[in-house]
Design a protein around this motif. Structure first.
Motif, mmCIF file in Angstrom:
data_model
loop_
_atom_site.group_PDB
_atom_site.id
_atom_site.type_symbol
_atom_site.label_atom_id
_atom_site.label_comp_id
_atom_site.label_asym_id
_atom_site.label_seq_id
_atom_site.Cartn_x
_atom_site.Cartn_y
_atom_site.Cartn_z
ATOM 1 N N GLU A 1 -62.374 -9.195 -6.213
ATOM 2 C CA GLU A 1 -63.631 -9.814 -6.613
ATOM 3 C C GLU A 1 -63.690 -11.190 -5.945
ATOM 4 O O GLU A 1 -62.768 -11.999 -6.098
ATOM 5 N N ARG A 2 -64.758 -11.441 -5.192
ATOM 6 C CA ARG A 2 -64.898 -12.751 -4.553
ATOM 7 C C ARG A 2 -65.248 -13.791 -5.622
ATOM 8 O O ARG A 2 -66.120 -13.524 -6.455
ATOM 9 N N VAL A 3 -64.587 -14.930 -5.618
ATOM 10 C CA VAL A 3 -64.914 -15.962 -6.605
ATOM 11 C C VAL A 3 -65.120 -17.312 -5.900
ATOM 12 O O VAL A 3 -64.602 -17.541 -4.804
ATOM 13 N N THR A 4 -65.879 -18.182 -6.538
ATOM 14 C CA THR A 4 -66.163 -19.499 -5.960
ATOM 15 C C THR A 4 -65.043 -20.474 -6.339
ATOM 16 O O THR A 4 -64.212 -20.185 -7.216
ATOM 17 N N ALA A 5 -65.092 -21.636 -5.718
ATOM 18 C CA ALA A 5 -64.094 -22.678 -6.025
ATOM 19 C C ALA A 5 -64.161 -23.058 -7.503
ATOM 20 O O ALA A 5 -63.129 -23.224 -8.159
ATOM 21 N N ALA A 6 -65.392 -23.157 -8.025
ATOM 22 C CA ALA A 6 -65.530 -23.558 -9.437
ATOM 23 C C ALA A 6 -64.941 -22.494 -10.360
ATOM 24 O O ALA A 6 -64.255 -22.811 -11.337
ATOM 25 N N GLU A 7 -65.194 -21.226 -10.021
ATOM 26 C CA GLU A 7 -64.631 -20.139 -10.844
ATOM 27 C C GLU A 7 -63.100 -20.133 -10.766
ATOM 28 O O GLU A 7 -62.416 -19.930 -11.772
ATOM 29 N N ALA A 8 -62.592 -20.381 -9.562
ATOM 30 C CA ALA A 8 -61.131 -20.421 -9.389
ATOM 31 C C ALA A 8 -60.538 -21.531 -10.256
ATOM 32 O O ALA A 8 -59.532 -21.337 -10.940
ATOM 33 N N ALA A 9 -61.179 -22.674 -10.250
ATOM 34 C CA ALA A 9 -60.668 -23.815 -11.019
ATOM 35 C C ALA A 9 -60.814 -23.595 -12.526
ATOM 36 O O ALA A 9 -60.113 -24.227 -13.310
ATOM 37 N N ARG A 10 -61.708 -22.710 -12.905
ATOM 38 C CA ARG A 10 -61.772 -22.359 -14.338
ATOM 39 C C ARG A 10 -60.588 -21.469 -14.727
ATOM 40 O O ARG A 10 -60.056 -21.559 -15.821
ATOM 41 N N MET A 11 -60.165 -20.601 -13.807
ATOM 42 C CA MET A 11 -59.024 -19.712 -14.102
ATOM 43 C C MET A 11 -57.713 -20.492 -14.139
ATOM 44 O O MET A 11 -56.841 -20.232 -14.960
ATOM 45 N N VAL A 12 -57.588 -21.448 -13.192
ATOM 46 C CA VAL A 12 -56.364 -22.261 -13.124
ATOM 47 C C VAL A 12 -56.826 -23.723 -13.065
ATOM 48 O O VAL A 12 -57.117 -24.263 -11.996
ATOM 49 N N PRO A 13 -56.922 -24.377 -14.229
ATOM 50 C CA PRO A 13 -57.609 -25.678 -14.292
ATOM 51 C C PRO A 13 -56.935 -26.809 -13.510
ATOM 52 O O PRO A 13 -57.564 -27.858 -13.343
ATOM 53 N N ILE A 14 -55.725 -26.634 -13.013
ATOM 54 C CA ILE A 14 -55.130 -27.709 -12.201
ATOM 55 C C ILE A 14 -55.528 -27.603 -10.728
ATOM 56 O O ILE A 14 -55.158 -28.463 -9.921
ATOM 57 N N LEU A 15 -56.285 -26.577 -10.352
ATOM 58 C CA LEU A 15 -56.673 -26.443 -8.936
ATOM 59 C C LEU A 15 -57.719 -27.488 -8.573
ATOM 60 O O LEU A 15 -58.660 -27.730 -9.341
ATOM 61 N N ARG A 16 -57.546 -28.073 -7.395
ATOM 62 C CA ARG A 16 -58.583 -28.972 -6.867
ATOM 63 C C ARG A 16 -59.651 -28.109 -6.208
ATOM 64 O O ARG A 16 -59.342 -27.361 -5.268
ATOM 65 N N PRO A 17 -60.909 -28.191 -6.668
ATOM 66 C CA PRO A 17 -61.937 -27.318 -6.073
ATOM 67 C C PRO A 17 -62.266 -27.683 -4.623
ATOM 68 O O PRO A 17 -62.612 -26.810 -3.829
#
Ligand SMILES: Cc1cc2nc3c(=O)[nH]c(=O)nc-3n(C[C@H](O)[C@H](O)[C@H](O)COP(=O)(O)OP(=O)(O)OC[C@H]3O[C@@H](n4cnc5c(N)ncnc54)[C@H](O)[C@@H]3O)c2cc1C
Length: 370
Positions: free
Chosen positions: A109-125
C-alpha cells in the motif's frame, strides 16, 4: 560406527527442519559442530516473514512456506507468525527503487510521509518522498519454530548430535563415512546444511564449491525513544536497504543492513559499521541514539545469484546441498525442508519445476563448464 539413511551436517533452522521432514521415511542423524542448535545465523536473525522479499524464486518459496507458518502442524499448536507490518521509506533519490518494488509486489500500500510518521511517530516527514506499507509482513517466533522442528525430528526417531563437527568425509561403495570428534557415522546420503561453512563442507566431500559467500549483517539494540509505545510499530527502514529498525521486547533493534563478505566464523558486529548505520537511522528520525545496549552479527550466506542452492550435487554422488539461504533462510525453511525431503526420498515435490531448476546446484557446474 553408527549408520543412518541420511546425515545432515548443520543444526540450524535449515538442517533441523529438513531432518524433521525426512525422518518420516528415513533414519536421520544431524551433526552440529556447536554445543547447541541454532547457535549461528538461525539464532541471530530479525525474525521476519515478508511475502514480497527476494527474487522470483524466493517469492515462490515464501508462498509455499506461508501456510505452514500459519498452521504448523506437528511443529506448534498455533501460528508461528504474529502481526508486525513493514514500512519502507524512500527519499527523492530512492523513488525508482520504491516504484520498482511496488511494480513487482502484491499487497503493498503506497503511503504518504504524513501517514508514515503517524505509524512511527519518531520519523522525520521531510526526507520522505514516498513510502509503502506491507501489512502481511509478520514476526516469526524463531525459537518456537526451531524447538518445534527439533521435537518433531526426535518424535520421528531422528538423532541429533551436538559438539559433532564434521572434520572429514570419504565415500566408498556408495556410502559416506563422516568423521566427527564424537565418532564416525555412515550413510548413503549427506545433506550440506552448514550455513556459512557450506563451501568448506563441500570441500571435505571433494565437491566443487558453489561460491556460497558468508556476508556479515549486524544489529544494535538501543533503548526505546522516551515517551513512545514502540511495541506495535511496524519494521521500518529505507527501501534501498541501507538501514532498518524493529521493536523487540521493549527495545529497538537497528541494523545497518551491512553485507560485508567475510570468512565463515562466529560473527560479531564491527563498531564502525554499527556507527555508520546508526547515523543513517538518525537522519530519518527525530530522536538521537544515546546508547547502544548490546549488539550482535550473523552471517547471511549467498550464492552468486542470491538464490539458495538446493539439490543433489551434479558430480559428487550422494551429496545434497541445502545452502545459500541468504537473508531468507528462516522464512523459506518450511518450503525448502519439504523440497529437500521430496528430492532425497524421491517423492514428487510440491514445488514447481521452474523453481526447482533455479535452486539446483547444477547451475554452477554448467557455469564452470561453459
Ligand atoms: C541480522 C540478520 C537478520 C536476518 N533476518 C532474517 C529474517 O528476518 N527472516 C529470515 O527468513 N531470515 C533472516 N536472516 C537469515 C537467516 O537467519 C538465515 O538464512 C538462516 O538462519 C540460515 O540457516 P542455516 O541453518 O542455513 O544456517 P545456520 O543457522 O548458521 O546453521 C548452520 C550450522 O551448521 C553448523 N556447521 C558448520 N560447519 C559444520 C561442520 N563441519 N560440522 C557440523 N556442523 C557444522 C554450524 O555450527 C551452524 O550451526 C537474517 C540473518 C541475519 C544475520
Amino acid at each position: 560406527m553408527s549408520t543412518a539413511d541420511v546425515i545432515v551436517i548443520g543444526g540450524g533452522i535449515a538442517g533441523i527442519s529438513a531432518a524433521a521432514e525426512l525422518a518420516t521415511s528415513a533414519r536421520v542423524v544431524v551433526l552440529e559442530a556447536e554445543d547447541q542448535l541454532g547457535y549461528h545465523t538461525s539464532g541471530r536473525s530479525m525474525a521476519m516473514f515478508i511475502l514480497n522479499y527476494g527474487n522470483a524464486t524466493l517469492r515462490a518459496l515464501n508462498a509455499v512456506a506461508q501456510p505452514v507458518f500459519l498452521e504448523p502442524e506437528g511443529i506448534s499448536d498455533r501460528s508461528l507468525l504474529s502481526p508486525r507490518g513493514e514500512l519502507m521509506l524512500a527519499t527523492e533519490d530512492e523513488l525508482d527503487a520504491l516504484e520498482k518494488e511496488l511494480g513487482q509486489s502484491t499487497g503493498l500500500e503506497r503511503v504518504t510521509a504524513a501517514e508514515a510518521a503517524r505509524m512511527v511517530p519518531i520519523l522525520r516527514p521531510e526526507p520522505i518522498a514516498a513510502a509503502y506499507y506491507e501489512a502481511t509482513a509478520q514476526d516469526i517466533d524463531v525459537d518456537r519454530m526451531l524447538q518445534g522442528y527439533t521435537r518433531l525430528l526426535r518424535a520421528r526417531g531422528g538423532d541429533i548430535r551436538t559438539k559433532a563437527r564434521v572434520v572429514n568425509m570419504a565415500r566408498a561403495g556408495g556410502i559416506w563415512q563422516v568423521e566427527t570428534p564424537t565418532g564416525p557415522v555412515s550413510a548413503p546420503v549427506v545433506i550440506n546444511a552448514a550455513g556459512a561453512w557450506a563451501d568448506h563442507v563441500a570441500g571435505l566431500a571433494g565437491a566443487a564449491p558453489c561460491g556460497v559467500t558468508p556476508m556479515r549483517r549486524s544489529v544494535a539494540v538501543i533503548p526505546p525513544p522516551e515517551g513512545h509505545e514502540i511495541d506495535k510499530w511496524p519494521l521500518f527502514g529505507s527501501v534501498s536497504e541501507t538501514w532498518y529498525a524493529k521493536s523487540e521486547s521493549g527495545r529497538l533493534l537497528v541494523s545497518p543492513a551491512d553485507e560485508d563478505p567475510v570468512e565463515a566464523h562466529d560473527a560479531w558486529a564491527d563498531d564502525m559499521v554499527l556507527a555508520e548505520g546508526l547515523h543513517r537511522y538518525e537522519q530519518a528520525v527525530t530522536v538521537p541514539v544515546t546508547r547502544v545496549e548490546r549488539s550482535w552479527a550473523g552471517l547471511r550466506s549467498f550464492a552468486p545469484d542470491r538464490t539458495p542452492v538446493v539439490g543433489f550435487d551434479a558430480e559428487t554422488e550422494g551429496f545434497f546441498w541445502l545452502a545459500g539461504q541468504g537473508g531468507y533462510g528462516v522464512q523459506t525453511a518450511p518450503a525448502l525442508s519439504k523440497l529437500t525431503a521430496a528430492l532425497v526420498i524421491g517423492h514428487p515435490p510440491a514445488i514447481d519445476p521452474k523453481t526447482i531448476a533455479a535452486l539446483s546446484p547444477a547451475r554452477f557446474n554448467s557455469n564452470q563448464k561453459g
